[in-house]
Design an enzyme around this catalytic site. Structure first.
Site, short mmCIF file in Angstrom:
data_model
loop_
_atom_site.label_atom_id
_atom_site.label_comp_id
_atom_site.label_asym_id
_atom_site.label_seq_id
_atom_site.Cartn_x
_atom_site.Cartn_y
_atom_site.Cartn_z
N HIS A 1 -3.39 7.78 2.33
CA HIS A 1 -3.81 6.50 1.77
C HIS A 1 -4.86 5.87 2.69
O HIS A 1 -4.57 5.62 3.87
CB HIS A 1 -2.63 5.54 1.63
CG HIS A 1 -3.04 4.13 1.34
ND1 HIS A 1 -3.49 3.72 0.11
CD2 HIS A 1 -3.13 3.03 2.15
CE1 HIS A 1 -3.81 2.44 0.16
NE2 HIS A 1 -3.61 2.00 1.38
N PHE B 1 -10.59 -4.53 -0.87
CA PHE B 1 -9.63 -4.23 -1.93
C PHE B 1 -10.24 -4.20 -3.32
O PHE B 1 -11.19 -4.93 -3.61
CB PHE B 1 -8.47 -5.22 -1.89
CG PHE B 1 -7.54 -5.00 -0.74
CD1 PHE B 1 -6.52 -4.06 -0.83
CD2 PHE B 1 -7.68 -5.69 0.44
CE1 PHE B 1 -5.67 -3.83 0.24
CE2 PHE B 1 -6.84 -5.48 1.52
CZ PHE B 1 -5.83 -4.54 1.42
N ASN C 1 -9.72 0.05 -1.33
CA ASN C 1 -8.27 0.15 -1.16
C ASN C 1 -7.63 -0.50 -2.39
O ASN C 1 -7.69 -1.72 -2.56
CB ASN C 1 -7.85 -0.57 0.12
CG ASN C 1 -6.35 -0.49 0.37
OD1 ASN C 1 -5.56 -0.22 -0.53
ND2 ASN C 1 -5.94 -0.74 1.61
N CYS D 1 0.79 -1.23 0.00
CA CYS D 1 0.00 0.00 0.00
C CYS D 1 0.82 1.28 0.00
O CYS D 1 0.30 2.34 -0.33
CB CYS D 1 -0.96 0.00 1.19
SG CYS D 1 -2.29 -1.22 1.02
#
Length: 387
Positions: free
Chosen positions: A305, A217, A338, A166
């Site tokens: 993030h 995700f 994500n 990430c």
């Protein structure tokens, strides 16, 4: 003096000589759109799961992630062709890479072309390329294939960053900044591309994190052009990359654990990840902000993030951020999930929109932050060049 204060704007928003700036940004996604409200039924069907407890847990996770929509390479056609992907214990790494390699390249190409279109200069003017992905394993790497697909010159300087997770996009940005500032006149194309195909598998009570991955995700790609001393009237810089810092937290290497196996990639996420970030984030932010003599967390904009809502909530409460300071991160999480290394750029694109809307009231300074395996913190002090 101009009545509308244009001189003040030009003084404040003129790029610092020699400092890297963001000159353009682009993104791309696979064709398969997944609505979070419909994900559970599809996932349970595709993996032939008949465990009611697992279904109920996934339903709860899908709500708590705050994700509304995501994009995925995985589709019904792929599962029909490769049913073994949904079979527990099947050695499928060969099949997964066969799907992933062209998929991440195509997304990276689309994102890069969108970025180059915004930049409005020829692809041949790109002197360096930095390519980031945790979704492919091959030699030569995606950097060469992407450079070829885009028609970049064959002496373009290439950097390939594999398996950073990430924080990979933020690392790529730091590397691109260093290249741009140390090679006068250079223009660096940074591209990130990710797919969850390597980690997709049927649910198993022995692997609870698989369900978190299924709920959180997504897939996609992003690209930016980075360069110092932008050409007036030709290039339109919107953000300056002032100072970059990377740091790892000693003794936390097992908190985010990823392993490649014959069945794909296994991830294990420690429950103490949000706490570890919370315990160390303030010192890290102070280090970044000191470069501009800043100390008030609410005086800057935030491009964080969105690893998940728990991390954003902890960050917000620990630093005492005003409501809305992390809105761009929350919006990116809601719209795309994500998407690993890409997500920081989706947040930064939303932040560009936000700063444009604010006009003169927009913050001049900001922070970009990403977290990943290590536990690694990657951060950058940003300066808005927008009105």
């Amino acid at each position: 003096m101009s009545l509308n204060g244009e001189e003040n704007h030009l003084h404040r928003h003129t790029p610092t000589p020699g400092k890297a700036t963001l000159l353009a940004i682009g993104k791309a996604f696979p064709r398969q759109l997944v609505l979070q409200d419909l994900l559970v039924e599809g996932y349970i069907r595709d993996t032939n799961c008949d465990d009611l407890a697992i279904k109920e847990k996934l339903q709860r996770l899908c709500k708590t992630t705050t994700v509304k929509t995501r994009y995925t390479v995985l589709s019904k056609d792929i599962l029909d062709e490769y049913p073994e992907l949904a079979t527990e214990g099947s050695p499928t790494i060969k099949q997964r890479l066969k799907i992933a390699h062209p998929a991440v390249l195509e997304m990276a190409k689309e994102a890069s072309l969108a970025c180059l279109k915004e930049w409005k200069r020829p692809a041949q003017d790109i002197t360096h390329i930095v390519y980031v992905s945790s979704s492919e394993i091959r030699l030569p790497g995606g950097d060469l294939y992407l450079a070829t697909e885009l028609g970049l010159r064959n002496d373009v300087g290439r950097v390939m960053l594999y398996f950073l997770g990430c924080y990979g996009g933020a690392t790529g940005l730091r590397v691109a900044k260093d290249i741009a500032e140390n090679n006068p006149g250079s223009r660096v194309l940074l591209s990130t591309s990710e797919t969850t195909i390597l980690g997709f598998r049927p649910p198993n009570k022995a692997r609870p994190y698989d369900l978190v991955g299924a709920a959180l995700f997504g897939d996609g790609a992003a690209a930016v052009v980075v360069g110092a001393d932008p050409i007036p009237g030709v290039e339109t810089p919107f953000m300056e990359l002032n100072t970059a810092v990377q740091q790892f937290i000693p003794g936390t290497s097992s908190v985010i654990d990823g392993r490649l196996s014959e069945e794909g990639i296994y991830f294990k996420l420690g429950r103490d990840l949000p706490q570890k970030i919370e315990e160390n984030i303030e010192e890290f932010c102070k280090k970044l902000m000191a470069g501009a003599g800043l100390s008030n967390y609410n005086s800057v904009f935030w491009a964080v993030h969105p690893g998940g809502p728990a991390i954003l909530n902890r960050l917000e409460s620990t630093l005492g951020l005003e409501s809305g300071k992390l809105e761009c991160s929350r919006r990116a999480l809601m719209d795309y999930g994500n998407v690993s290394s890409n997500t920081i750029f989706y947040v930064m694109e939303y932040m560009r929109e936000e700063l444009r809307k604010k006009g003169e009231k927009g913050e001049e300074w900001g922070l970009a932050l990403a977290f990943g395996p290590g536990i690694t913190f990657e951060g950058m002090l940003l300066r808005s060049l927008l009105f």
